[in-house]
Enzyme design. Structure first.
Site, PDB file in Angstrom:
ATOM      1  CB  THR A   1      -0.903   0.086   1.095  1.00  0.00           C
ATOM      2  OG1 THR A   1      -0.368  -0.288   2.332  1.00  0.00           O
ATOM      3  CG2 THR A   1      -2.214  -0.976   1.191  1.00  0.00           C
TER       4      THR A   1
ATOM      5  CE  LYS B   1      -0.320   4.054   3.091  1.00  0.00           C
ATOM      6  NZ  LYS B   1       0.399   3.301   4.121  1.00  0.00           N
TER       7      LYS B   1
END
Ligand code: NTF
Length: 737
Positions: free
Chosen positions: A574, A578
């Site tokens: 993840t 970002k």
């Protein structure tokens, strides 16, 4: 609540106070942080969902680097109190462990039922952390359980002789939520860990059932009122626990209860790494939770009978799908139990979901068919990971788009595509990047005393240290680059792109090889940074104690971030999302969510390299047979380390040995040349500032898919069958619940 560092000093600014706030480091890495983004999205999308977890007294340890080695310092994060939590004195439940079983006849119905009693009973006390949704009155909640002796425990009632035992019992109860196990993608088979898992599940189910019962609806309505998503296998005991409550306490028939259970649960798998898959010795489960083990045996038996009926005589299939793995010791496979007890199973990125269908759960597909298995690609919160972490970029975007609506609808960011080649906008965009790089450079200077130029290419890899994430390959490539720079003529050296390679991440305290990787990075950093002959063309930094607060400083400052796991090993990732949302380009393998990021932002804006997941097994086999030689580029690097270029020869031997032929499980040698070639390409491209700026803008512009709002709506629509209800989830609702 705020305690100044020096007695007598006063808080001069709000910023100082904010700096004092500690991260609630209640998870290890991506798994927990994903859940945090999901609770933010639940509230922001007006969806009625909560997060449940444990209120550990000691969260993830603080990492210090001493003499290049990681050392761990306990993180007593509650030392100065936690202003964000509401202790709920009115919300406590008892949780039983150990004990015995017997049958009891109901005098009225004559029915025999199983009774579980005795053992240890502890109390779970609730602490709420309200999570306000963005631009809505909806309030989400994270309910965390803290363990303590149960209410019947009364120290004063113990006479002298029992005093010691009383204190021991108190300690044992408090122990349960004392400390977070600091392993990422790795299971530890400790009794205390299993106790934590059951403690979470038992308290949470009682809480959910209490709320359900207030509605005075029949049990058959339960799955229509309640959806429970298992965040990996760690809460899988909720499946036998709900079955136990329905059968033993609510006196439902087995089949009716099982129908309710399997319509209530859904399961998200977050890893395919074998060492991360939970397998618990049956004897341990039986000892701690005797009734649950009986129920699990029954669940498994009934399931296997159905499989046998559909595939008569297929013994191999039964062995593969059984929740019990025969062997010594006999083990409970949590992932299998989670599949059997759930209506839907999902992976967290397209490739990962494909892999669980074709490998981990392939045998279940034969029985259930494809429909039960689906994909929900992970996402991140634009509120935290753009607006909060990168206020200047947020402002620039809003000024150009004429508003901040993108913060709730990332599709709006697509309008930035039209500005990607606009010179003025490119300059403003890169100014923000420069500002963020200066902020990080300042942090590095203040904390490590290392001087880095914000004009250099910032190349960042921050994540948990793990062999499959291949920080080792990264640092080996840095050594390779260092050798190249040292061999350059002065004129060639002048032309080289200056690069700052930044690492951050914690190793599990018992993960010896990962800790050696940190030591190697530190040693390379010391050597390279003090070598004036390369004219600051390369700097290496290891940032200690990587956590969410630090991520907010690091991520907006990247030019390149690395997500270089061996193909097929990183379920999603993840942080890749970002970085890209903040206009950072990716150097990555064809793995996890990198693939979908590439699809969205365009192949020209991402740097892919390396073998494909489908080829990994064959390549490993090839390795095991001793059929492949280490590539020469890597040989030279390995030799320099072996010979002591980075400290005492021998220190790194166990690490280097992971590369020798017959091992190299993570295929560093196979990917190495393609990797350094891509790095060369990146360094060249970085010289064209305008082209780089356009790519950076296109990154941010095309990230709509990776908003956690999109992910959470998929769960809501496709798995939980729930709709937004803005008025149901208010702050009052939390307090009344
Ligand atoms: C992690 N899994 C995966 O390793 C990451 O790739 C993924 O992004 C996150 O989950 C969130 O989905 C785990 O931590 C676990 F527990 F499954 F090993």
């Amino acid at each position: 609540m705020f305690i100044p560092k020096e007695p007598g000093t006063l808080v001069s600014a709000m910023e100082d106070l904010i700096d004092e706030e500690r991260d609630a480091a209640l998870g290890n890495g991506g798994l927990g942080r994903l859940a945090a983004c999901y609770v933010d999205s639940l509230a922001s999308c007006d969806l009625p969902g909560w997060g449940y977890g444990l209120r550990y007294n000691y969260g993830m340890f603080q990492q210090r680097i001493v003499d290049g080695y990681q050392t761990e310092v306990p993180d007593y994060w509650l030392n100065s109190g936690n202003p964000w939590e509401l202790p709920r004195v009115d919300k406590t439940y008892n949780v039983r462990f150990f004990g015995g079983l017997h049958d009891e006849k109901d005098p009225e119905t004559g029915k025999v039922k199983r009774v579980w009693d005795g053992g240890q009973v502890v109390q779970a006390a609730a602490y709420d952390v309200p999570i306000p949704g963005y631009d809505t009155t909806t309030m989400g909640n994270i309910r965390l359980w803290s363990s303590r002796p149960n209410s019947s425990f009364d120290l004063s009632s113990f006479n002298e002789g029992n005093y010691n035992q009383a204190v021991e019992e108190k300690k044992s109860a408090e122990n349960i939520t004392s400390i977070l196990y600091p392993n990422d993608n790795h299971m530890v088979g400790k009794e205390l860990r299993l106790k934590q898992e059951y403690f979470l599940v038992a308290a949470t189910l009682q809480d959910i059932i209490y709320r359900f019962k207030k509605g005075k609806k029949p049990w058959c309505e339960f799955p229509n009122q309640v959806a429970i998503q298992l965040n990996d296998t760690h809460p899988t005991l909720a499946i036998p626990e709900l079955q136990r409550i329905l059968v033993d306490e609510e006196c439902l028939e087995w089949d009716e209860a099982w129908d309710i259970v399997t319509r209530t649960f859904a399961f998200t798998n977050h890893t395919v790494l074998p060492e991360a898959l939970e397998r618990w010795p049956v004897d341990l489960v039986k000892h701690l939770l005797p009734r649950h083990m009986e129920i699990i045996y029954a669940i498994n038996l009934f399931f296997l009978q159905k499989v046998e009926k559909q595939f008569p005589g297929d013994r191999d299939l039964l062995v593969q799908v059984s929740a019990i793995e025969e062997g010594s010791p006999q083990c409970l496979r949590m992932a299998s139990l989670a599949v059997i007890g759930s209506h839907t199973v999902n992976g967290v990125a397209a490739l990962h979901s494909h892999l669980i269908r074709t490998t981990l759960f392939q045998h279940f597909i034969r029985y259930y068919g494809e429909e039960k298995f689906t994909n929900v690609t992970n996402g991140i919160s634009p509120r935290r990971w753009l607006h909060q972490a990168n206020p200047n970029l947020s402002q620039l975007i809003s000024s150009k788009l004429g508003g901040i609506e993108w913060i709730k609808d990332m599709e709006k960011l697509r309008a930035l595509n039209d500005l990607a080649t606009d010179k003025e906008f490119q300059e403003a965009w890169m100014d923000v990047k420069l500002h963020n790089k200066m902020r990080l450079a300042g942090y590095i200077k203040n904390n490590l005393g290392i001087e880095v130029s914000p004009d250099a290419l910032f190349d960042i890899q921050v994540k948990r240290i793990h062999e499959y994430k291949r920080q080792f390959m990264n640092i080996l490539s840095v050594i390779h680059r260092y050798h190249e720079l040292k061999a350059m003529e002065p004129s060639e050296l002048d032309e080289a792109t200056p690069r700052v390679v930044i690492f951050g991440g914690k190793a599990a305290p018992g993960y010896y090889i990962a800790k050696l990787v940190i030591k190697l990075i530190s040693s390379v950093s010391a050597k390279v940074n003090s070598d004036c002959s390369i004219k600051n063309k390369l700097k290496v930094v290891f940032l200690p104690d990587y956590n969410v607060s630090l991520a907010e400083v690091i991520i907006p400052a990247s030019d390149i971030s690395q997500h270089i796991s061996t193909a097929g090993t990183e379920a999603s990732g993840t942080s890749n999302m970002k970085f890209v949302l903040n206009g950072g380009l990716i150097l990555g393998t064809v793995d996890g969510a990198n693939i979908e990021i590439g699809e969205e932002i365009g192949k020209d804006n991402i740097f892919f390299f390396g073998v494909l997941a489908q080829d990994v097994e064959d390549l490993r086999h090839h390795n095991r047979m001793g059929k492949s030689a280490m590539v020469s580029s890597l040989c030279a690097v390995v030799q320099s380390v072996r010979e002591g270029e980075y400290g005492t020869p021998g220190v790194f031997a166990p690490l280097l040995d992971t590369l020798t032929i017959g091992t190299d499980y993570y295929l560093v040698s196979v990917d190495f040349d393609a990797y350094i070639e891509k790095q060369r390409e990146i360094e060249e491209l970085y010289k064209d500032k305008s082209c780089w700026a356009a790519k950076s803008i296109r990154c941010t512009a095309n990230m709509a898919k990776f908003s956690s709002d999109r992910s959470i709506r998929e769960y809501a629509e496709r798995i939980w069958n729930i709709e937004p209800c803005p008025l149901a989830a208010t702050p009052e609702a939390i307090l009344n619940d």
